[in-house]
Design an enzyme around this catalytic site. Structure first.
Site, mmCIF file in Angstrom:
data_model
loop_
_atom_site.group_PDB
_atom_site.id
_atom_site.type_symbol
_atom_site.label_atom_id
_atom_site.label_comp_id
_atom_site.label_asym_id
_atom_site.label_seq_id
_atom_site.Cartn_x
_atom_site.Cartn_y
_atom_site.Cartn_z
ATOM 1 N N HIS A 124 46.519 18.204 22.490
ATOM 2 C CA HIS A 124 46.861 16.995 23.266
ATOM 3 C C HIS A 124 48.357 16.880 23.510
ATOM 4 C CE1 HIS A 124 43.462 14.574 24.328
ATOM 5 N NE2 HIS A 124 42.898 14.791 23.155
ATOM 6 N N ASP B 24 35.185 12.124 22.202
ATOM 7 C CA ASP B 24 36.203 12.053 23.257
ATOM 8 C C ASP B 24 35.563 11.867 24.627
ATOM 9 O OD1 ASP B 24 38.394 12.267 21.683
ATOM 10 O OD2 ASP B 24 38.829 14.360 22.120
ATOM 11 N N GLN C 8 57.333 2.195 32.147
ATOM 12 C CA GLN C 8 57.513 1.367 33.349
ATOM 13 C C GLN C 8 56.174 0.810 33.859
ATOM 14 O OE1 GLN C 8 58.484 4.469 32.864
ATOM 15 N NE2 GLN C 8 58.089 5.827 34.585
ATOM 16 N N ASN D 155 51.687 8.258 25.394
ATOM 17 C CA ASN D 155 52.684 8.919 24.533
ATOM 18 C C ASN D 155 53.564 7.866 23.841
ATOM 19 O OD1 ASN D 155 54.456 8.096 26.532
ATOM 20 N ND2 ASN D 155 54.670 10.116 27.442
ATOM 21 N N GLU E 104 43.037 8.596 12.931
ATOM 22 C CA GLU E 104 42.375 8.153 14.163
ATOM 23 C C GLU E 104 40.938 8.699 14.179
ATOM 24 O OE1 GLU E 104 43.743 10.102 17.692
ATOM 25 O OE2 GLU E 104 42.776 8.648 19.017
ATOM 26 N N HIS E 105 40.807 10.009 13.936
ATOM 27 C CA HIS E 105 39.486 10.648 13.861
ATOM 28 C C HIS E 105 39.325 11.272 12.486
ATOM 29 C CE1 HIS E 105 40.817 11.247 18.138
ATOM 30 N NE2 HIS E 105 39.671 10.614 18.320
ATOM 31 N N GLN F 53 42.611 18.579 18.878
ATOM 32 C CA GLN F 53 43.563 17.465 18.908
ATOM 33 C C GLN F 53 44.998 17.970 18.990
ATOM 34 O OE1 GLN F 53 42.281 14.173 19.463
ATOM 35 N NE2 GLN F 53 40.811 15.802 19.861
ATOM 36 N N HIS G 114 44.921 -38.778 12.867
ATOM 37 C CA HIS G 114 43.723 -37.945 12.690
ATOM 38 C C HIS G 114 42.611 -38.779 12.047
ATOM 39 C CE1 HIS G 114 46.577 -34.667 13.216
ATOM 40 N NE2 HIS G 114 45.619 -33.764 13.156
ATOM 41 N N GLU H 240 46.831 -35.631 3.920
ATOM 42 C CA GLU H 240 47.877 -34.875 4.639
ATOM 43 C C GLU H 240 48.856 -35.811 5.350
ATOM 44 O OE1 GLU H 240 46.202 -31.864 7.241
ATOM 45 O OE2 GLU H 240 45.865 -30.502 5.554
HETATM 46 N N1 LIG Z 1 44.960 7.285 20.583
HETATM 47 C C1 LIG Z 1 44.135 7.474 21.593
HETATM 48 O O1 LIG Z 1 43.127 6.806 21.692
HETATM 49 C C2 LIG Z 1 44.459 8.508 22.632
HETATM 50 C C3 LIG Z 1 43.533 8.809 23.648
HETATM 51 C C4 LIG Z 1 43.917 9.732 24.635
HETATM 52 C C5 LIG Z 1 45.197 10.292 24.614
HETATM 53 N N2 LIG Z 1 46.061 9.975 23.621
HETATM 54 C C6 LIG Z 1 47.440 10.467 23.595
HETATM 55 O O2 LIG Z 1 48.032 10.019 24.801
HETATM 56 C C7 LIG Z 1 49.187 10.807 25.041
HETATM 57 C C8 LIG Z 1 49.294 11.133 26.509
HETATM 58 O O3 LIG Z 1 50.616 11.526 26.707
HETATM 59 P P1 LIG Z 1 51.153 12.159 28.055
HETATM 60 O O4 LIG Z 1 52.612 12.365 27.860
HETATM 61 O O5 LIG Z 1 50.293 13.296 28.423
HETATM 62 O O6 LIG Z 1 50.883 11.081 29.161
HETATM 63 P P2 LIG Z 1 51.347 9.565 29.360
HETATM 64 O O7 LIG Z 1 50.706 9.137 30.638
HETATM 65 O O8 LIG Z 1 51.107 8.758 28.154
HETATM 66 O O9 LIG Z 1 52.930 9.630 29.571
HETATM 67 C C9 LIG Z 1 53.511 10.163 30.689
HETATM 68 C C10 LIG Z 1 54.650 9.278 31.130
HETATM 69 O O10 LIG Z 1 55.679 9.264 30.139
HETATM 70 C C11 LIG Z 1 56.913 9.004 30.776
HETATM 71 N N3 LIG Z 1 57.957 9.856 30.192
HETATM 72 C C12 LIG Z 1 57.949 11.200 30.081
HETATM 73 N N4 LIG Z 1 59.116 11.634 29.540
HETATM 74 C C13 LIG Z 1 59.874 10.539 29.317
HETATM 75 C C14 LIG Z 1 61.193 10.325 28.780
HETATM 76 N N5 LIG Z 1 61.927 11.346 28.347
HETATM 77 N N6 LIG Z 1 61.634 9.072 28.681
HETATM 78 C C15 LIG Z 1 60.874 8.016 29.095
HETATM 79 N N7 LIG Z 1 59.640 8.172 29.634
HETATM 80 C C16 LIG Z 1 59.145 9.399 29.730
HETATM 81 C C17 LIG Z 1 56.755 9.360 32.226
HETATM 82 O O11 LIG Z 1 57.072 8.258 33.021
HETATM 83 C C18 LIG Z 1 55.298 9.755 32.399
HETATM 84 O O12 LIG Z 1 54.694 9.115 33.496
HETATM 85 C C19 LIG Z 1 49.069 12.042 24.161
HETATM 86 O O13 LIG Z 1 50.021 11.896 23.123
HETATM 87 C C20 LIG Z 1 47.641 11.953 23.606
HETATM 88 O O14 LIG Z 1 47.596 12.514 22.340
HETATM 89 C C21 LIG Z 1 45.715 9.077 22.646
HETATM 90 N N1 LIG Z 2 41.258 12.704 21.739
HETATM 91 C C1 LIG Z 2 41.785 11.674 22.587
HETATM 92 C C2 LIG Z 2 41.964 10.434 21.730
HETATM 93 O O1 LIG Z 2 42.872 10.638 20.734
HETATM 94 C C3 LIG Z 2 40.900 11.308 23.760
HETATM 95 C C4 LIG Z 2 40.661 12.388 24.756
HETATM 96 C C5 LIG Z 2 40.568 12.271 26.108
HETATM 97 N N2 LIG Z 2 40.274 13.490 26.594
HETATM 98 C C6 LIG Z 2 40.168 14.313 25.613
HETATM 99 N N3 LIG Z 2 40.410 13.662 24.482
HETATM 100 ZN ZN LIG Z 3 40.877 14.603 22.643
#
Ligand SMILES: NC(=O)c1ccc[n+]([C@@H]2O[C@H](COP(=O)([O-])OP(=O)(O)OC[C@H]3O[C@@H](n4cnc5c(N)ncnc54)[C@H](O)[C@@H]3O)[C@@H](O)[C@H]2O)c1
Ligand SMILES: N[C@H](CO)Cc1c[nH]c[nH+]1
Ligand SMILES: [Zn+2]
Length: 429
Positions: free
Chosen positions: A258, A356, A186, A209, A322-323, A255, A415, A410
């Protein structure tokens, strides 16, 4: 972690699969969220915050008072740490300013490019399971260095409707004041379409996520750009006999903690390294507050014994992590063979946590194999490159006949005429 002993090459592709939701189910849920926010604005944001975040939010904007008191709510030690990280991230990203050299392609024909900031950008800061205030440094610093005029930040509130003090402090430290209390798909919809309260932006950045990542993928159809698909965190470690099992285990767990949908992979040409690392993982896992999350992520994870370090590099390039950590005294040589990876960590002392938080590189990186065709966030992600050209009379005389010929071939005579009319005026003088 599942163990694999020298799997045949034909099985490798299958082993690079990430864990994930049933794709269609996720698409239709997120699609509905996007449409509701587009149609009903703030009312839809409130509905979904209640449904997914169990919080009722009346005022989406974090108030000036909430921003002001953040300073006193964060410890001095944490503030100093954030400032150290800020300094390194600023240094590394400031070095990415590129030159705007003018090239004379033919005598009298000049071409150049200018980097111009994207005017309105949206930053998503994850907060579902942990308040990732470090992500504000990673997105906000390059946005400000690039010169973006309007920076909007969305992050989910806790069940009391508050935003973590470190998120408010970090945003205010780097000069971001428009923070909205909304998360998930949202929040992405709100920034893509705009609502009564949240401004519409041109490009959306930030990890999240599966819901957030799917929403970013889908809103591109409405013309909003995104940085990249940056979903559940992952790390792949390649270790030879010079790797240190306790260090490697700590990186894998960093990781895994997370999220349950994270994935960590260990590749080695040495059975002892794999055995000792796996037993270290079990030892260290028991000390973690987020043990349950990490344990679930480990169920998606793999330790793979391969014939040689060359085979490990080949597998890693297929996986496109990713890493990538090269836990070896030969890390420098191995790094030459990296083709697909978001961010690479060389040697036993370059832990992934350094990237990170504080080494200076950006931690917003492509996951799920997208490191094959995307880079991580950088200063350039916040800019467009506009190309310019200027032709003198001599320049047009030099390349005009070629243009006329190509345009005619062409069958685009207007042109051709745009050149001919000018050449004629030059020749008439
Ligand atoms: N690739 C990168 O660079 C990087 C960097 C940092 C973090 N991450 C990843 O980011 C992610 C963070 O995830 P998070 O969940 O902690 O936070 P987030 O903020 O991404 O998601 C939380 C939100 O998801 C929504 N949600 C939860 N359950 C739901 C459902 N059943 N249906 C629909 N919406 C729903 C909610 O509205 C909530 O506000 C982790 O997977 C982490 O590994 C990736
Ligand atoms: N590892 C995450 C990126 O995949 C970034 C992060 C934020 N805080 C800690 N780690
Ligand atoms: Zn991390």
């Amino acid at each position: 972690m599942e163990m694999y002993n020298k799997p045949p090459k034909k099985q490798w592709k299958e082993l690079t699969r990430r864990p994930g939701f049933e794709k269609n189910q996720l698409s239709s849920l997120v699609y509905d969220i996007l449409n509701e926010v587009k149609s009903y604005g703030n009312a839809a944001l409130q509905k979904y915050s209640e449904q997914f975040d169990k919080v009722s939010i009346n005022d989406l904007l974090v108030s000036e008072k909430e921003m002001e008191i953040a300073e006193s709510e964060v410890s001095e030690a944490l503030k100093s740490a954030i400032k150290l990280a800020k300094n390194n991230i600023e240094k590394f990203h400031a070095s990415q300013q590129n030159s705007e050299e003018k090239i004379e392609t033919t005598s009298g024909v000049f071409c150049w490019r200018k980097a111009v900031a994207i005017e309105k950008v949206g930053l998503y800061i994850p907060g579902g399971s942990a308040p990732l205030f470090s992500t504000i440094l990673m997105l906000g610093i390059p946005a400000i260095l690039a010169g973006c005029k309007e920076i909007v930040l969305c992050t989910p509130p806790n069940v009391k409707g508050n935003i973590h003090p470190a998120i408010r402090y970090t945003a205010s430290l780097i000069g971001i004041s428009k923070i909205f209390k909304v998360g998930g798909a949202q929040a992405i919809a709100a920034m893509a379409y705009g609502t009564e309260t949240i401004p519409q932006v041109y490009k959306i950045f930030g990890p999240g996520n599966q819901y957030v990542t799917k929403a970013k993928e889908l809103i591109q159809q409405s013309g909003t750009a995104i940085d990249m698909p940056a979903g559940p965190s992952e790390v792949l470690v390649i270790a030879d006999k010079t790797g240190i099992p306790s260090f490697i285990a700590s990186d894998l767990l960093s990781q895994a903690e997370h999220g349950a949908d994270s994935q960590v992979i260990l590749l080695s040409n040495d059975q002892r390294i794999i055995d000792e690392t796996l037993s270290e993982v079990q030892k260290q896992l028991n000390q973690l507050p987020r043990k349950n999350t990490a344990e679930k992520a480990l169920e998606n994870s793999k330790a793979i014994l391969l014939e040689s370090m060359e085979a490990c590099m080949e597998f890693s390039n297929l996986y496109a992590p990713e890493h990538l950590i090269l836990a070896s005294e030969s890390a420098s040589g191995l790094s030459e063979k990296v083709i697909n990876a978001g961010s690479v960590f060389l040697g036993n002392y370059s832990c992934e946590s350094a990237g990170d938080y504080a080494s200076g590189t950006n931690h917003t990186l492509p996951t799920n194999g997208y490191a094959r065709n995307y880079s991580g966030v950088s200063l350039e992600s916040f800019q467009k490159k506009i190309s310019f050209q200027e032709l003198s009379k001599e320049g047009l005389k030099n390349i005009g006949p070629a243009i006329e010929l190509m345009a005619e071939a062409e069958q685009l005579i207007a042109h051709k005429n745009a050149v001919s009319i000018r050449l004629k005026s030059i020749n008439d003088v």
